[in-house]
Scaffold this active site. Structure first.
Site, mmCIF file in Angstrom:
data_model
loop_
_atom_site.group_PDB
_atom_site.id
_atom_site.type_symbol
_atom_site.label_atom_id
_atom_site.label_comp_id
_atom_site.label_asym_id
_atom_site.label_seq_id
_atom_site.Cartn_x
_atom_site.Cartn_y
_atom_site.Cartn_z
ATOM 1 N N ASN A 71 10.926 -3.404 -19.868
ATOM 2 C CA ASN A 71 10.104 -4.050 -18.837
ATOM 3 C C ASN A 71 8.848 -4.485 -19.583
ATOM 4 O O ASN A 71 8.040 -3.643 -19.969
ATOM 5 C CB ASN A 71 9.821 -3.033 -17.740
ATOM 6 C CG ASN A 71 9.138 -3.570 -16.505
ATOM 7 O OD1 ASN A 71 8.535 -2.798 -15.756
ATOM 8 N ND2 ASN A 71 9.217 -4.855 -16.237
ATOM 9 N N CYS A 102 1.833 -0.148 -10.636
ATOM 10 C CA CYS A 102 3.014 -0.273 -11.482
ATOM 11 C C CYS A 102 3.152 0.968 -12.335
ATOM 12 O O CYS A 102 2.195 1.670 -12.579
ATOM 13 C CB CYS A 102 2.896 -1.490 -12.367
ATOM 14 S SG CYS A 102 1.624 -1.201 -13.530
ATOM 15 N N ASN A 143 5.620 1.341 -15.410
ATOM 16 C CA ASN A 143 5.833 1.150 -16.848
ATOM 17 C C ASN A 143 4.561 0.684 -17.542
ATOM 18 O O ASN A 143 4.253 1.101 -18.659
ATOM 19 C CB ASN A 143 6.971 0.161 -17.096
ATOM 20 C CG ASN A 143 8.319 0.752 -16.723
ATOM 21 O OD1 ASN A 143 8.555 1.943 -16.916
ATOM 22 N ND2 ASN A 143 9.195 -0.063 -16.164
ATOM 23 N N HIS A 155 8.949 -0.471 -1.888
ATOM 24 C CA HIS A 155 10.297 -0.354 -2.448
ATOM 25 C C HIS A 155 11.330 -0.130 -1.347
ATOM 26 O O HIS A 155 11.088 0.636 -0.418
ATOM 27 C CB HIS A 155 10.355 0.801 -3.442
ATOM 28 C CG HIS A 155 9.488 0.581 -4.633
ATOM 29 N ND1 HIS A 155 9.913 -0.093 -5.757
ATOM 30 C CD2 HIS A 155 8.193 0.907 -4.857
ATOM 31 C CE1 HIS A 155 8.916 -0.166 -6.626
ATOM 32 N NE2 HIS A 155 7.856 0.433 -6.100
ATOM 33 N N GLU A 211 13.049 -7.024 -8.840
ATOM 34 C CA GLU A 211 11.624 -6.818 -8.601
ATOM 35 C C GLU A 211 10.998 -7.946 -7.802
ATOM 36 O O GLU A 211 11.271 -9.129 -8.065
ATOM 37 C CB GLU A 211 10.876 -6.685 -9.919
ATOM 38 C CG GLU A 211 10.985 -5.304 -10.554
ATOM 39 C CD GLU A 211 9.862 -5.050 -11.540
ATOM 40 O OE1 GLU A 211 10.155 -4.511 -12.624
ATOM 41 O OE2 GLU A 211 8.706 -5.420 -11.229
ATOM 42 N N CYS A 268 11.917 -0.438 -13.896
ATOM 43 C CA CYS A 268 10.754 -0.453 -13.014
ATOM 44 C C CYS A 268 10.337 0.993 -12.773
ATOM 45 O O CYS A 268 11.104 1.783 -12.232
ATOM 46 C CB CYS A 268 11.081 -1.148 -11.693
ATOM 47 S SG CYS A 268 9.669 -1.247 -10.574
ATOM 48 N N GLY A 276 9.682 1.818 -9.186
ATOM 49 C CA GLY A 276 11.006 1.790 -8.564
ATOM 50 C C GLY A 276 11.793 3.062 -8.845
ATOM 51 O O GLY A 276 12.494 3.578 -7.987
#
Ligand code: ZDP
Length: 278
Positions: A13, A73, A75, A165, A214, A223, A226
């Protein structure tokens, strides 16, 4: 407008990271579209800008490759923790990062002086419909609920990790068409801010295989938020333990739903190259 950047990824990612403490960009949304283009730009799933913060060690703003801004986020958080440490912006191995969805706390974990993994306190999952956000009865949770899209039935569980999500459990992930179902659910009008869509096949109570469509970026290799949302949904549906591996296209994350109700995500972060955008 020239600026220096670093190219990073968390399990594939990938992101263009810009140190906004020294580099100036006029229009982040427009620049995200340009710099993320895999032919005419650097190529990435998102643009991330490091900024000063009044309430944490640093602040970061995250823009998807379509220019939309995300609240949170996963990552990137691991990449940013390593970026500020490796570039000498801090000597701290545990930092606080301000995002649009609150403060998150990544920690670099070393074994014999060598970086082993990055563990992030991702905060508490938000489960009420109004927190996702999703239309309907505000305070209700969305667990294994029927959503009909173009006459097809989908059973969904929704979780916010600061960003939204929608998780679907499937029998055969390899033969699930993300490019068709993903955008249909991402843009469904029941989700006023659109939504990320995770497709999950349960391998065991300790291992979940997940692929992601995404919001604002399409299919990505991984993700982090996620993966956290996937673990929460799996526990809520009684198909996983509170500690499990989430296997993504780009590799594995270890996710734990602590007894303090916080989600802990552990995994790698890799710098690939540095450059100057002209
Ligand atoms: O919420 C969103 O719009 C996401 N597409 C933002 C990016 C999330 C990320 N992939 C992650 O790891 O959580 C960076």
């Amino acid at each position: 407008m020239k600026f220096k950047f670093s190219k990073w990824h968390g399990l594939g990612n990938d992101f263009v990271i810009v140190n906004g403490l020294t580099e100036k960009i006029d229009n982040y949304q427009q620049m995200a579209i340009e710099v993320c283009d895999r032919h005419f730009g650097v190529g990435a799933d998102g643009l991330v800008v490091l900024l000063p913060s009044d309430i944490a060690d640093f602040q970061m703003r995250i823009f998807n490759s379509d220019g939309s801004e995300a609240e949170m986020c996963g990552n990137v958080t691991r990449c940013m923790a390593r970026f500020v440490y490796d570039s000498g912006l801090t000597t701290k191995t545990k930092i606080t990062l301000e995002t649009k969805a609150g403060i998150i706390k990544p920690e670099l974990l070393f074994i014999d002086g060598v970086l082993d993994t990055i563990r992030v306190d991702m905060g508490q999952p938000r489960l009420k419909r109004c927190e996702i956000p999703m239309k309907g009865n505000e305070s209700e949770k969305v667990i294994n609920e029927l959503l009909v899209v173009k006459q097809a039935d989908y059973h969904i569980t929704c979780v916010s990790m600061g960003n939204p999500h929608c998780i679907l459990f499937v029998e055969d992930l390899e033969n699930t068409n993300l490019s068709v179902i993903g955008p249909m659910i991402e843009t469904h009008d029941t989700f006023p801010k659109k939504i990320n869509v995770e497709f999950v096949q349960v391998m065991s109570k300790q291992k979940l295989r997940m692929r992601v469509w995404e919001r604002g970026a399409g299919i990505t290799m991984a993700c982090g938020t996620g993966a956290c949302a996937t673990l929460v949904a799996a526990v809520l549906n009684g198909v996983a333990d509170r500690l499990a591996i989430v296997e993504l296209d780009g590799g594995e994350l270890l996710i734990e739903w602590g007894l303090d109700n916080h989600i802990y995500m552990s995994g790698p972060a890799t710098e690939v190259f540095r450059g100057e955008y002209l």
